[in-house]
Enzyme design. Structure first.
Site, PDB file in Angstrom:
ATOM      1  CG  ASN A   7      -2.361   0.542   0.720  1.00  0.00           C
ATOM      2  OD1 ASN A   7      -2.434   1.597   0.114  1.00  0.00           O
ATOM      3  ND2 ASN A   7      -3.428  -0.185   1.032  1.00  0.00           N
ATOM      4  NE  ARG A   8      -2.618   4.410  -3.352  1.00  0.00           N
ATOM      5  CZ  ARG A   8      -3.611   3.521  -3.356  1.00  0.00           C
ATOM      6  NH1 ARG A   8      -4.102   3.067  -2.220  1.00  0.00           N
ATOM      7  NH2 ARG A   8      -4.108   3.091  -4.499  1.00  0.00           N
ATOM      8  CG  HIS A  64      -2.841  -6.717  -5.255  1.00  0.00           C
ATOM      9  ND1 HIS A  64      -3.632  -5.839  -4.546  1.00  0.00           N
ATOM     10  CD2 HIS A  64      -2.837  -6.255  -6.536  1.00  0.00           C
ATOM     11  CE1 HIS A  64      -4.078  -4.892  -5.344  1.00  0.00           C
ATOM     12  NE2 HIS A  64      -3.618  -5.126  -6.570  1.00  0.00           N
ATOM     13  CD  GLN A 101      -6.586  -0.096   0.613  1.00  0.00           C
ATOM     14  OE1 GLN A 101      -6.184   0.069   1.767  1.00  0.00           O
ATOM     15  NE2 GLN A 101      -6.870   0.903  -0.199  1.00  0.00           N
ATOM     16  CD  GLU A 159      -4.426  -5.577  -1.650  1.00  0.00           C
ATOM     17  OE1 GLU A 159      -3.192  -5.661  -1.760  1.00  0.00           O
ATOM     18  OE2 GLU A 159      -5.097  -4.649  -2.137  1.00  0.00           O
TER      19      GLU A 159
END
Length: 345
Positions: free
Chosen positions: A90-91, A178, A282, A309
């Site tokens: 993720n970010r 993912h 997520q 996720e």
């Protein structure tokens, strides 16, 4: 003293994986787990799930994960179909963070999804992949020993256990699987009519670049509220870009795995249930898929699958009030996922 510590970590690592690892090689291979008419195919390229095949309510077998027919397609993939993502999935805001007084600037990641993992022990019911992430890889500090085990358990259950141990420096770790799911079959079209229940009361809102703002807000009476099962597409008029958000999972039974989600598809009768030990999940409705040619030549359009996720919160390294993802040398990070698949007749 440092040498003694590193040796101790090495010994502990051997003990940690001793029951799983038989041999490590650099060849790309394919591995099938099978139990009755339930099967899972994987490759050690990215420790990737290639297919999950199981019957519908009439006994018809379908593959319910999106993917490709060839390794070359996976190598050129930008969707990360079925792959393990890390070191931090993720970010991360501005691709940088500070840890123990040192600023770390991350490079555009190749990530764990684009490397060949070593192959540990495997049989008809399980396979273990292992990977050694080196100090400085993607800009992250320290060497980290990583493994993921896929295992079929009981009836139509898939267990996934991701583990990581830093060897010499504190470092963030947040691994994720993912996989893109479509319970009607990978080639059945969009997922709007799937119903989903998410056992989560809050989300971490994001800015225009999909980076968390730092807030944790209640989902009640918003399009993000899936406490009661409803069709995924039922509120897309309010969210025209679809779902791509981290939920804080309800911890209803502390000390046990949290139930994450229940997903159902009425035509096939298939149902997916998911449990984890992680604080978040997520939920992503493949908003950025754009006519990707996949398995059997089928073209995956936008909204062709969903991702669930389990994870730590995105950008946790830059939000101290989020659950920490920092793992100390010798400590073990573990992300456990249990999927159960059933059919309604």
């Amino acid at each position: 003293m440092a040498n003694i510590f590193l040796f101790s970590c090495f010994v502990y690592l051997i003990l940690l994986f001793a029951n799983d690892v038989e041999a490590v090689n650099d060849d790309i291979g394919f591995y099938e787990l099978k139990k009755g008419d339930f099967s899972v195919k994987l490759t050690n390229y990215g420790a990737t799930v290639i297919s999950v095949i199981l019957p519908d309510k009439n006994g018809k077998l379908d593959d319910i994960v999106l993917g490709f027919d060839s390794i070359d397609d996976y190598k050129n993939d930008t969707t990360y179909f079925g792959a393990i993502v890390g070191r931090v999935a993720n970010r991360i805001g501005r691709a940088q963070f500070t840890l123990d007084g040192t600023d770390y600037k991350l490079v555009v990641p190749k990530g764990f999804s684009d490397v060949i993992w070593g192959v540990g022990s495997h049989d008809d019911h399980h396979v273990t992949f292992i990977y050694n992430s080196v100090d400085g890889e993607e800009g992250f500090p320290g060497d980290v020993a990583v493994s993921v085990t896929y295992m079929l358990v009981e009836t139509n259950k898939l267990a996934v256990k991701m583990r990581a141990m830093p060897l010499n420096k504190r470092t963030p770790v947040n691994l994720a699987l993912h996989a893109y799911w479509n319970l009607g079959g990978h080639n059945s079209g969009d997922i709007f009519s799937h119903t989903i229940q998410l056992l989560a009361s809050k989300i971490t809102p994001v800015d225009e670049e999909l980076i968390p703002t730092g807030e944790i807000v209640d989902v009640k009476d918003t399009p993000y509220d899936f406490h009661k099962p409803r069709e995924i597409g039922s509120m897309f008029t309010q969210l025209p870009d679809g779902y791509d958000i981290n939920y804080e999972l309800d911890d209803r039974n502390p000390g046990h795995l949290k139930k994450v989600a229940v997903v159902q598809e009425s035509v096939s009768g298939r149902k997916l249930e998911l449990w984890t030990n992680q604080p978040g999940v997520q939920f992503y409705t493949s908003n950025m898929l754009n006519n990707v040619k996949g398995k059997d030549g089928f073209v995956y359009a936008q909204y062709a699958g969903i991702c669930l996720e389990t994870q730590g919160f995105p950008d946790a390294v830059n939000h101290p009030h989020f659950p920490s993802q920092i793992v100390n040398p010798g400590d073990i990070y573990e992300n456990i996922m249990i999927y159960r698949f059933t059919t309604a007749h």
